[in-house]
Motif scaffolding. Sequence first.
Motif, mmCIF file in Angstrom:
data_model
loop_
_atom_site.group_PDB
_atom_site.id
_atom_site.type_symbol
_atom_site.label_atom_id
_atom_site.label_comp_id
_atom_site.label_asym_id
_atom_site.label_seq_id
_atom_site.Cartn_x
_atom_site.Cartn_y
_atom_site.Cartn_z
ATOM 1 N N ASP A 34 -5.088 10.398 -1.774
ATOM 2 C CA ASP A 34 -3.936 10.277 -2.671
ATOM 3 C C ASP A 34 -2.603 10.288 -1.940
ATOM 4 O O ASP A 34 -1.571 10.624 -2.524
ATOM 5 C CB ASP A 34 -3.964 11.408 -3.704
ATOM 6 C CG ASP A 34 -3.745 12.780 -3.083
ATOM 7 O OD1 ASP A 34 -3.885 12.905 -1.839
ATOM 8 O OD2 ASP A 34 -3.427 13.730 -3.831
ATOM 9 N N LEU A 35 -2.569 9.909 -0.674
ATOM 10 C CA LEU A 35 -1.310 9.914 0.072
ATOM 11 C C LEU A 35 -0.366 8.828 -0.455
ATOM 12 O O LEU A 35 -0.751 7.674 -0.625
ATOM 13 C CB LEU A 35 -1.565 9.670 1.555
ATOM 14 C CG LEU A 35 -2.345 10.744 2.322
ATOM 15 C CD1 LEU A 35 -2.503 10.329 3.773
ATOM 16 C CD2 LEU A 35 -1.653 12.099 2.221
ATOM 17 N N ASN A 36 0.869 9.218 -0.707
ATOM 18 C CA ASN A 36 1.930 8.282 -1.086
ATOM 19 C C ASN A 36 3.150 8.557 -0.221
ATOM 20 O O ASN A 36 3.439 9.713 0.126
ATOM 21 C CB ASN A 36 2.309 8.442 -2.558
ATOM 22 C CG ASN A 36 1.357 7.722 -3.479
ATOM 23 O OD1 ASN A 36 1.514 6.548 -3.766
ATOM 24 N ND2 ASN A 36 0.338 8.439 -3.952
ATOM 25 N N GLU A 44 8.332 21.372 2.934
ATOM 26 C CA GLU A 44 7.936 20.997 1.576
ATOM 27 C C GLU A 44 9.152 20.765 0.681
ATOM 28 O O GLU A 44 10.263 21.217 0.966
ATOM 29 C CB GLU A 44 7.058 22.082 0.950
ATOM 30 C CG GLU A 44 5.588 22.004 1.343
ATOM 31 C CD GLU A 44 4.694 22.781 0.394
ATOM 32 O OE1 GLU A 44 4.632 22.408 -0.800
ATOM 33 O OE2 GLU A 44 4.062 23.751 0.847
ATOM 34 N N ASN A 45 8.902 20.069 -0.428
ATOM 35 C CA ASN A 45 9.876 19.824 -1.492
ATOM 36 C C ASN A 45 11.138 19.143 -0.979
ATOM 37 O O ASN A 45 12.261 19.523 -1.323
ATOM 38 C CB ASN A 45 10.241 21.113 -2.234
ATOM 39 C CG ASN A 45 10.841 20.827 -3.612
ATOM 40 O OD1 ASN A 45 10.619 19.759 -4.192
ATOM 41 N ND2 ASN A 45 11.583 21.784 -4.137
ATOM 42 N N GLY A 78 -0.404 17.045 -5.286
ATOM 43 C CA GLY A 78 0.644 17.630 -6.105
ATOM 44 C C GLY A 78 1.816 18.199 -5.336
ATOM 45 O O GLY A 78 2.723 18.793 -5.938
ATOM 46 N N ARG A 79 1.852 18.020 -4.012
ATOM 47 C CA ARG A 79 2.951 18.541 -3.190
ATOM 48 C C ARG A 79 3.714 17.399 -2.551
ATOM 49 O O ARG A 79 3.160 16.336 -2.286
ATOM 50 C CB ARG A 79 2.415 19.476 -2.094
ATOM 51 C CG ARG A 79 1.770 20.739 -2.627
ATOM 52 C CD ARG A 79 1.352 21.649 -1.491
ATOM 53 N NE ARG A 79 0.862 22.936 -1.959
ATOM 54 C CZ ARG A 79 0.499 23.937 -1.158
ATOM 55 N NH1 ARG A 79 0.546 23.770 0.153
ATOM 56 N NH2 ARG A 79 0.075 25.069 -1.665
ATOM 57 N N ASN A 96 -5.634 6.949 -8.642
ATOM 58 C CA ASN A 96 -4.444 7.347 -9.376
ATOM 59 C C ASN A 96 -4.503 7.042 -10.865
ATOM 60 O O ASN A 96 -3.509 7.158 -11.561
ATOM 61 C CB ASN A 96 -3.221 6.667 -8.760
ATOM 62 C CG ASN A 96 -1.954 7.469 -8.984
ATOM 63 O OD1 ASN A 96 -2.005 8.673 -9.179
ATOM 64 N ND2 ASN A 96 -0.813 6.797 -8.960
ATOM 65 N N GLY A 97 -5.641 6.603 -11.366
ATOM 66 C CA GLY A 97 -5.809 6.406 -12.795
ATOM 67 C C GLY A 97 -4.867 5.394 -13.404
ATOM 68 O O GLY A 97 -4.513 5.499 -14.576
#
Length: 341
Positions: free
Chosen positions: A189-191, A231-232, A212-213, A151-152
């Motif tokens: 990258d799962l959060n 989603e969303n 990004g979703r 995640n930088g």
Amino acid sequence: MNPRLRIPLAVVGFVSLVAVATSAIGSAAGPARRTASAGTPGAVSLVPGPHLIARSLAHDSRDHLVSVAANDPRGSRTVSTTSCARLYASAGTGICLRLDGGLRTFEAVVLGPDLGRRRALPLVGVPNRAQVSPSGRMVAWTVFVTGDSYNGGRFSTRVGILDTRTGDLVSTLEDWSVRVDDRPYEAADLNFWGVTFTRDDGHFYATMSTAGRRYLVHGDLATHTLRTVRENVECPSLSPDGTRLAFKSAVDGDPRHGWRLSVLNLTTDTVTPLAETRSVDDQATWIDARTVAYAVARGRGHADVWQVPADGSGVPTLAIPDADSPAALAPPEASEEKPAA
């Protein structure tokens, strides 16, 4: 097992993170608009009844847990000596996320009906969300963390879940089995954030982000599995009858444009935008079967609790001035429907 490497955060980085959170959570920035009195000191109980609890943001009682009458939330308030950065309660059980004394780190404290401390767990991160199941058995929290290698150095989120009856602890959802669109899915990258429990204490809904979703996911505590639903959808909150989810969604799918509150009917899969059109960055809570409450920020370090009908009608009304983290202490209404599958 997800193929990721979680690198521990350097001490200096974590101290900086805590300092930022402490500034945002525990101190006022400039003069507050005094829309509520600090309240009267007294005993606050989590016993089910016609009351709402919240975290006071009034100048003289900042961060303290307060109780107000459900039928007159803008009226007099009782102020406890218990302080939290985020809180929630149900069925006589509370969860208080707060600073751990002089250590400048955070802890999750399980509270009994009289606000007595039942158990405390250290939090490696900054409090963001808190939740208790309708029965009071399960508690959950979300924290912000930094230092994940994928995640930088930006903020990530992490969920914890505790069974207060058995003591079983889920310290992360990141090693659970995930299915996206009914297909096995693995990513670094799962959060996860924003848990809300079903009435059987064995399942929950939450938000998952990846690539990004953002997804609404359904979790099974027995099998440690998660599946996407839609989603969303962020920060879901299950209605007392188990058939609807209040949630926030990013406007145009982009959080930079703000969030809109809506309600998802789990039976018909229809979404109803609510009459609140301001950006609401909060996990709404159901104060009865027809109404949701939520915090709306008012400058740095200040917010008010508002409420709005859950069917899209009406207009938002101010519920508890100078407060956030609302929760209803009344037991679920007698006419419950069977939860959606």
